[in-house]
Design an enzyme around this catalytic site. Sequence first.
Site, PDB file in Angstrom:
ATOM      1  N   GLY A   1      34.998   2.738 -31.147  1.00  0.00           N
ATOM      2  CA  GLY A   1      34.440   1.408 -31.063  1.00  0.00           C
ATOM      3  C   GLY A   1      34.710   0.652 -32.349  1.00  0.00           C
TER       4      GLY A   1
ATOM      5  N   GLN B   1      33.753  -5.720 -38.738  1.00  0.00           N
ATOM      6  CA  GLN B   1      34.483  -4.631 -39.411  1.00  0.00           C
ATOM      7  C   GLN B   1      35.913  -5.042 -39.770  1.00  0.00           C
ATOM      8  OE1 GLN B   1      33.218  -1.474 -36.351  1.00  0.00           O
ATOM      9  NE2 GLN B   1      33.368  -0.331 -38.264  1.00  0.00           N
TER      10      GLN B   1
ATOM     11  N   CYS C   1      31.341   6.092 -38.768  1.00  0.00           N
ATOM     12  CA  CYS C   1      31.709   4.676 -38.698  1.00  0.00           C
ATOM     13  C   CYS C   1      33.006   4.475 -39.462  1.00  0.00           C
ATOM     14  CB  CYS C   1      30.593   3.839 -39.320  1.00  0.00           C
ATOM     15  SG  CYS C   1      30.926   2.075 -39.310  1.00  0.00           S
ATOM     16  N   LEU C   2      33.918   3.697 -38.877  1.00  0.00           N
ATOM     17  CA  LEU C   2      35.193   3.437 -39.548  1.00  0.00           C
ATOM     18  C   LEU C   2      34.989   2.698 -40.875  1.00  0.00           C
ATOM     19  CD1 LEU C   2      37.262   2.368 -36.417  1.00  0.00           C
ATOM     20  CD2 LEU C   2      37.534   4.492 -37.715  1.00  0.00           C
TER      21      LEU C   2
ATOM     22  N   HIS D   1      25.466   1.402 -31.675  1.00  0.00           N
ATOM     23  CA  HIS D   1      26.095   1.360 -33.002  1.00  0.00           C
ATOM     24  C   HIS D   1      26.863   0.053 -33.205  1.00  0.00           C
ATOM     25  CE1 HIS D   1      28.398   3.429 -36.385  1.00  0.00           C
ATOM     26  NE2 HIS D   1      29.123   2.367 -36.142  1.00  0.00           N
ATOM     27  N   GLU D   2      27.690  -0.303 -32.217  1.00  0.00           N
ATOM     28  CA  GLU D   2      28.521  -1.505 -32.358  1.00  0.00           C
ATOM     29  C   GLU D   2      27.677  -2.775 -32.363  1.00  0.00           C
ATOM     30  OE1 GLU D   2      31.338  -0.996 -33.394  1.00  0.00           O
ATOM     31  OE2 GLU D   2      31.515   1.079 -32.750  1.00  0.00           O
TER      32      GLU D   2
ATOM     33  N   HIS E   1      26.229  -3.608 -35.653  1.00  0.00           N
ATOM     34  CA  HIS E   1      27.164  -4.267 -36.575  1.00  0.00           C
ATOM     35  C   HIS E   1      27.059  -5.792 -36.478  1.00  0.00           C
ATOM     36  CE1 HIS E   1      29.605  -1.199 -38.512  1.00  0.00           C
ATOM     37  NE2 HIS E   1      29.849  -0.584 -37.374  1.00  0.00           N
TER      38      HIS E   1
END
Length: 160
Positions: free
Chosen positions: A46, A51, A89-90, A131-132, A135
Site C-alpha cells: 500500500g 508518502q 511502512c515504506l 494504515h494507509e 497517512h
Amino acid sequence: MAIRKIREIGDEVLNKECRSVEKMTPHISELIDDMFETMYETNGVGLAAPQVGVLKRIVVIDVTGEDPLCLINPRIVETSGEQTGYEGCLSVPGKTGIVTRPSYVKCVALDRDMKPTEVEGTELLARCICHELDHLDGKLYVDLVEGELMDTASPDEDEE
Ligand SMILES: [Zn+2]
C-alpha cells in the site's frame, strides 16, 4: 509512469492532513499511475499520496499483487474485531512493530472514475486500509506500536 521518491519519517509532509480530491485531472491520474508503480517497485502492499510528497486523499493498495485498489477520499464506515501483528511502512524503512487493528473494516471511497465505491477487508487488507488511511491524516504506525520498534529481519517483509 515514473517511480517517485518515497518520503521518510522525519519529513514533515508525513505529519500533515491531506486535502480531498474534488475532480479527476490528468495530473492526478498520472500521480495514481506513479503511486502504483512506486508501490510495486518497492514491494509495498500500500502507498498513500503523502508518502510521495502529495497532500491529497489518495491511497493505492494491493495485498495480493493481483487486486489493485485505488481509493480516493476514503472513509472507514464500519470496523469489527481485532488483530494484532507486525506492521511496516515504506516511509519507515528497515523497521517493524506490533500494532493492533480491527480484523474487519468497511471503507467507502471514490474510484479512479470518481464513482462511489465500497471496499470490505479482513486480515491484511483490513490492516492495510487502516494504515494507509492514517497517512492521510498525518499519522504513522510508529505511534501505535506496542512495545519497541524493531529492525526487520527480512527486507522483503510487507511494507505499507
Ligand atoms: Zn505507511
